[in-house]
Design an enzyme around this catalytic site. Structure first.
Site, PDB file in Angstrom:
ATOM      1  N   LYS A 176      12.753  11.340  -9.798  1.00  0.00           N
ATOM      2  CA  LYS A 176      13.206  12.216  -8.710  1.00  0.00           C
ATOM      3  C   LYS A 176      12.580  13.603  -8.853  1.00  0.00           C
ATOM      4  O   LYS A 176      12.084  14.185  -7.881  1.00  0.00           O
ATOM      5  CB  LYS A 176      14.734  12.320  -8.707  1.00  0.00           C
ATOM      6  N   GLY A 196      24.981   8.986 -22.178  1.00  0.00           N
ATOM      7  CA  GLY A 196      24.260   9.755 -21.165  1.00  0.00           C
ATOM      8  C   GLY A 196      25.146  10.480 -20.163  1.00  0.00           C
ATOM      9  O   GLY A 196      24.660  11.271 -19.364  1.00  0.00           O
ATOM     10  N   SER A 229      18.325  13.922  -6.176  1.00  0.00           N
ATOM     11  CA  SER A 229      19.627  13.642  -6.776  1.00  0.00           C
ATOM     12  C   SER A 229      20.041  14.789  -7.684  1.00  0.00           C
ATOM     13  O   SER A 229      19.197  15.430  -8.329  1.00  0.00           O
ATOM     14  CB  SER A 229      19.503  12.352  -7.601  1.00  0.00           C
ATOM     15  N   TYR A 285      14.892   7.435 -14.408  1.00  0.00           N
ATOM     16  CA  TYR A 285      15.214   7.502 -12.970  1.00  0.00           C
ATOM     17  C   TYR A 285      15.236   8.960 -12.510  1.00  0.00           C
ATOM     18  O   TYR A 285      14.606   9.328 -11.506  1.00  0.00           O
ATOM     19  CB  TYR A 285      16.564   6.832 -12.699  1.00  0.00           C
TER      20      TYR A 285
HETATM   21  P1  NAD Z   1      19.838   1.422  -1.939  1.00  0.00           P
HETATM   22  O1  NAD Z   1      19.288   0.619  -3.044  1.00  0.00           O
HETATM   23  O2  NAD Z   1      21.022   0.883  -1.204  1.00  0.00           O
HETATM   24  O3  NAD Z   1      18.706   1.778  -0.881  1.00  0.00           O
HETATM   25  C1  NAD Z   1      17.350   1.860  -1.222  1.00  0.00           C
HETATM   26  C2  NAD Z   1      16.574   1.029  -0.224  1.00  0.00           C
HETATM   27  O4  NAD Z   1      15.186   1.094  -0.566  1.00  0.00           O
HETATM   28  C3  NAD Z   1      16.973  -0.452  -0.235  1.00  0.00           C
HETATM   29  O5  NAD Z   1      17.246  -0.888   1.070  1.00  0.00           O
HETATM   30  C4  NAD Z   1      15.763  -1.152  -0.820  1.00  0.00           C
HETATM   31  O6  NAD Z   1      15.600  -2.462  -0.324  1.00  0.00           O
HETATM   32  C5  NAD Z   1      14.646  -0.219  -0.411  1.00  0.00           C
HETATM   33  N1  NAD Z   1      13.458  -0.318  -1.262  1.00  0.00           N
HETATM   34  C6  NAD Z   1      13.429  -0.326  -2.618  1.00  0.00           C
HETATM   35  N2  NAD Z   1      12.161  -0.478  -3.047  1.00  0.00           N
HETATM   36  C7  NAD Z   1      11.368  -0.553  -1.933  1.00  0.00           C
HETATM   37  C8  NAD Z   1       9.975  -0.725  -1.719  1.00  0.00           C
HETATM   38  N3  NAD Z   1       9.142  -0.849  -2.749  1.00  0.00           N
HETATM   39  N4  NAD Z   1       9.514  -0.774  -0.456  1.00  0.00           N
HETATM   40  C9  NAD Z   1      10.356  -0.656   0.586  1.00  0.00           C
HETATM   41  N5  NAD Z   1      11.689  -0.495   0.451  1.00  0.00           N
HETATM   42  C10 NAD Z   1      12.192  -0.450  -0.801  1.00  0.00           C
HETATM   43  O7  NAD Z   1      20.204   2.870  -2.535  1.00  0.00           O
HETATM   44  P2  NAD Z   1      21.005   4.087  -1.896  1.00  0.00           P
HETATM   45  O8  NAD Z   1      22.220   4.300  -2.701  1.00  0.00           O
HETATM   46  O9  NAD Z   1      21.106   3.928  -0.442  1.00  0.00           O
HETATM   47  O10 NAD Z   1      20.002   5.269  -2.253  1.00  0.00           O
HETATM   48  C11 NAD Z   1      19.013   5.696  -1.360  1.00  0.00           C
HETATM   49  C12 NAD Z   1      18.196   6.798  -2.011  1.00  0.00           C
HETATM   50  O11 NAD Z   1      19.061   7.861  -2.396  1.00  0.00           O
HETATM   51  C13 NAD Z   1      17.467   6.355  -3.274  1.00  0.00           C
HETATM   52  O12 NAD Z   1      16.214   6.995  -3.301  1.00  0.00           O
HETATM   53  C14 NAD Z   1      18.348   6.882  -4.374  1.00  0.00           C
HETATM   54  O13 NAD Z   1      17.618   7.138  -5.554  1.00  0.00           O
HETATM   55  C15 NAD Z   1      18.865   8.161  -3.759  1.00  0.00           C
HETATM   56  N6  NAD Z   1      20.136   8.599  -4.341  1.00  0.00           N
HETATM   57  C16 NAD Z   1      21.194   7.726  -4.362  1.00  0.00           C
HETATM   58  C17 NAD Z   1      22.402   8.137  -4.936  1.00  0.00           C
HETATM   59  C18 NAD Z   1      23.582   7.190  -5.013  1.00  0.00           C
HETATM   60  O14 NAD Z   1      24.499   7.450  -5.798  1.00  0.00           O
HETATM   61  N7  NAD Z   1      23.620   6.121  -4.236  1.00  0.00           N
HETATM   62  C19 NAD Z   1      22.522   9.427  -5.457  1.00  0.00           C
HETATM   63  C20 NAD Z   1      21.419  10.279  -5.396  1.00  0.00           C
HETATM   64  C21 NAD Z   1      20.237   9.855  -4.841  1.00  0.00           C
HETATM   65  C1  WQD Z   2      31.251   8.781 -12.062  1.00  0.00           C
HETATM   66  C2  WQD Z   2      32.295   9.007 -13.140  1.00  0.00           C
HETATM   67  C3  WQD Z   2      31.783   7.935 -15.229  1.00  0.00           C
HETATM   68  C4  WQD Z   2      32.153   3.823 -13.770  1.00  0.00           C
HETATM   69  C5  WQD Z   2      25.308   8.197 -11.118  1.00  0.00           C
HETATM   70  C6  WQD Z   2      23.876   8.446 -11.461  1.00  0.00           C
HETATM   71  C7  WQD Z   2      23.318   9.543 -10.609  1.00  0.00           C
HETATM   72  C8  WQD Z   2      23.574   9.291  -9.132  1.00  0.00           C
HETATM   73  C9  WQD Z   2      24.967   8.890  -8.840  1.00  0.00           C
HETATM   74  C10 WQD Z   2      21.600   8.379  -8.135  1.00  0.00           C
HETATM   75  C11 WQD Z   2      31.695   9.295 -14.514  1.00  0.00           C
HETATM   76  C12 WQD Z   2      33.040   7.351 -14.619  1.00  0.00           C
HETATM   77  C13 WQD Z   2      32.121   5.198 -13.857  1.00  0.00           C
HETATM   78  C14 WQD Z   2      33.178   3.101 -14.449  1.00  0.00           C
HETATM   79  C15 WQD Z   2      34.078   5.202 -15.232  1.00  0.00           C
HETATM   80  N1  WQD Z   2      22.758   8.240  -8.617  1.00  0.00           N
HETATM   81  N2  WQD Z   2      33.068   5.875 -14.574  1.00  0.00           N
HETATM   82  N3  WQD Z   2      34.104   3.846 -15.160  1.00  0.00           N
HETATM   83  O1  WQD Z   2      27.302   8.843 -13.467  1.00  0.00           O
HETATM   84  O2  WQD Z   2      28.031  10.719 -11.939  1.00  0.00           O
HETATM   85  O3  WQD Z   2      26.050   9.379 -11.350  1.00  0.00           O
HETATM   86  O4  WQD Z   2      25.396   7.857  -9.725  1.00  0.00           O
HETATM   87  O5  WQD Z   2      20.930   9.356  -8.086  1.00  0.00           O
HETATM   88  O6  WQD Z   2      21.970   9.624 -10.907  1.00  0.00           O
HETATM   89  O7  WQD Z   2      23.801   8.826 -12.817  1.00  0.00           O
HETATM   90  O8  WQD Z   2      28.289   8.337 -11.166  1.00  0.00           O
HETATM   91  O9  WQD Z   2      29.843   6.686 -10.266  1.00  0.00           O
HETATM   92  O10 WQD Z   2      28.509   6.084 -12.323  1.00  0.00           O
HETATM   93  O11 WQD Z   2      30.325   7.779 -12.508  1.00  0.00           O
HETATM   94  O12 WQD Z   2      34.936   5.822 -15.871  1.00  0.00           O
HETATM   95  O13 WQD Z   2      33.240   1.874 -14.432  1.00  0.00           O
HETATM   96  O14 WQD Z   2      33.064   7.809 -13.293  1.00  0.00           O
HETATM   97  O15 WQD Z   2      31.901   8.031 -16.620  1.00  0.00           O
HETATM   98  O16 WQD Z   2      32.538  10.226 -15.146  1.00  0.00           O
HETATM   99  P1  WQD Z   2      27.436   9.353 -12.105  1.00  0.00           P
HETATM  100  P2  WQD Z   2      29.210   7.111 -11.532  1.00  0.00           P
END
Ligand code: NAD
Ligand code: WQD
Length: 374
Positions: free
Chosen positions: A186, A329, A158, A182
């Site tokens: 990563k 944050g 991420s 978190y």
């Molecule tokens: P999500 O929660 O929809 O998907 C994660 C999946 O992992 C789920 O289906 C959950 O059931 C499964 N899971 C969790 N714990 C488990 C375990 N112990 N054993 C087996 N399965 C398990 O999340 P997402 O948004 O699809 O994110 C997927 C990956 O991408 C995550 O690693 C997340 O950290 C990373 N990521 C997400 C974002 C985002 O904004 N969505 C951004 C950057 C990185």
């Molecule tokens: C985007 C913008 C908020 C909600 C997070 C995690 C990051 C990654 C992606 C996993 C920011 C603003 C948000 C609301 C708002 N996940 N906002 N009102 O914070 O960039 O990233 O998700 O890896 O680790 O930190 O994404 O969608 O929460 O926010 O004004 O109700 O929207 O302040 O500027 P963020 P976000």
């Protein structure tokens, strides 16, 4: 409803012809384990990997997802015999052997590792659970892969690993300084995987640093289904637009950005998913580096108010907003230098903010309660 995908030609309802003529066939990683494949991003990765000719073995315990997503992946891809499912908890010690046995029969040659917990606020409140889940799940996967000699891993990292240490656009050599547990899981997992790559010949790792994934598949059949109050901007906006919530709180309008609201690099989840296919292809090349970090972002930022305006255009709904204090944050601005993804993987984001909003909106309208209905 049948939503068949022609391999390599994209979803038939999108009508854009965007993918026509492109050969996105996964070169050698044709049998891919996809942990977290029932989740938001994982489901899209499954669809794109299948579309590129792979078979997939999904490993998920449905901790944050629904078995309905598996049905819908099969429905979109129209290749249900190419989708296998192992319901298992990767934190459980017993899973390594079970997965190794399954992976052997499946003939796994690579893995995309998405399974884990991802809520920033929850990770501050429960750091031990986050470290245990995310790190142990990775170690379980490594053990199983090692047992069957499948040594290519694409990892869901991420942009959160950069914290607030860098000027945007941020490239992969930027300083890593995550600001919450978190984000540290990563970064630590990236390090574990780098150590693995250095430990013995054959391991090939690609840490994909996602920026802000949004949108949904053009079919409207898979998308993000957050439990409870959404933490992230797009699901929140979508729930306001559909009438589930009254208004969006904009967290701060006094940042040093053009309109004072936070700027992020939003990336369509289908573009993101295709980045995984490109990474699998890359890892199958003889000249692939043992370990690589790659940003997956669109390479430009949009403010909160710009995102809201785009969603209003796509949905034709009002979307009331009110200005609230900054969220603890948060940083003012971050967007990617995505040139390494283009140079190394031959990938770039293609979909616009309007595509992201239109597809997110279609998913929201057709599934107002996520996968819970039906
Ligand atoms: P999500 O929660 O929809 O998907 C994660 C999946 O992992 C789920 O289906 C959950 O059931 C499964 N899971 C969790 N714990 C488990 C375990 N112990 N054993 C087996 N399965 C398990 O999340 P997402 O948004 O699809 O994110 C997927 C990956 O991408 C995550 O690693 C997340 O950290 C990373 N990521 C997400 C974002 C985002 O904004 N969505 C951004 C950057 C990185
Ligand atoms: C985007 C913008 C908020 C909600 C997070 C995690 C990051 C990654 C992606 C996993 C920011 C603003 C948000 C609301 C708002 N996940 N906002 N009102 O914070 O960039 O990233 O998700 O890896 O680790 O930190 O994404 O969608 O929460 O926010 O004004 O109700 O929207 O302040 O500027 P963020 P976000």
């Amino acid at each position: 409803m049948a939503h068949a995908l022609n391999a390599n030609s994209g979803y038939s309802r999108s009508g854009s012809g965007r993918e026509a003529g492109k050969d996105r066939r996964v070169r050698m990683a044709s049998n891919v384990i996809i942990t977290g494949g029932a989740g938001y991003i994982g489901a899209h990765v499954c669809v794109e990997a299948l579309s590129a000719g792979a078979r997939v073995l999904i490993v998920d315990n449905f901790a944050n997802s629904s078995p309905k997503a598996i049905e819908r992946i099969r429905e979109i891809a129209g290749e249900s015999d190419k989708v296998e499912m192992l319901e298992a908890d990767l934190v459980d010690d017993a899973t390594a052997d079970i997965l190794a046995e399954r992976a052997g029969r499946f003939g796994a040659d690579a893995a995309v590792h998405l399974a884990g917990l991802k809520a920033v606020g929850e990770s501050v409140a429960e750091p031990a659970r986050y470290y245990e889940t995310n790190i142990r799940a990775t170690l379980t996967l490594i053990k199983a892969l090692d047992a069957v000699g499948a040594r290519r891993i694409v990892f869901s990292s991420s942009a959160t690993v950069y914290g607030e240490a860098n000027q945007s656009p941020v490239n992969e050599d930027g300083r890593t300084a995550p600001t919450n547990p978190y984000g540290r899981t990563k970064l630590f997992i990236e390090e574990i995987l780098r150590d693995l790559a250095a430990s013995a010949a054959g391991w090939k790792i690609c840490n994909l640093r996602y920026f802000n994934p949004v949108g949904a598949h053009a079919s409207g059949r898979i998308g993000e289904d957050p439990k409870g109050v959404p933490n992230n901007l797009f699901p929140f906006i979508a729930q306001v637009a559909v009438g589930r919530r009254d208004s969006l709180s904009v967290f701060g309008d006094d940042y040093p950005t053009p309109d004072g609201t936070g700027v992020r690099d939003y990336i369509h989840v289908v573009d993101l998913a295709r980045g995984h296919v490109a990474a699998l292809d890359y890892l199958a090349r003889d000249d692939a580096a043992a370990a690589t970090d790659v940003n997956l972002g669109a390479g430009r930022g949009y403010s909160v108010l710009e995102a809201v305006a785009a969603f209003r255009r796509a949905s034709n709904r009002a979307i009331p907003v009110s200005i609230a204090p900054r969220r603890a944050g948060d940083i003012a601005e971050i967007y990617a230098d995505a040139s390494r993804a283009t140079d190394l993987l031959g990938w770039r984001a293609e979909r616009t903010i309007d595509d992201m909003c239109a597809d997110h909106w279609r998913w929201q309208c057709e599934n107002p309660m996520g996968y819970a209905e039906e």
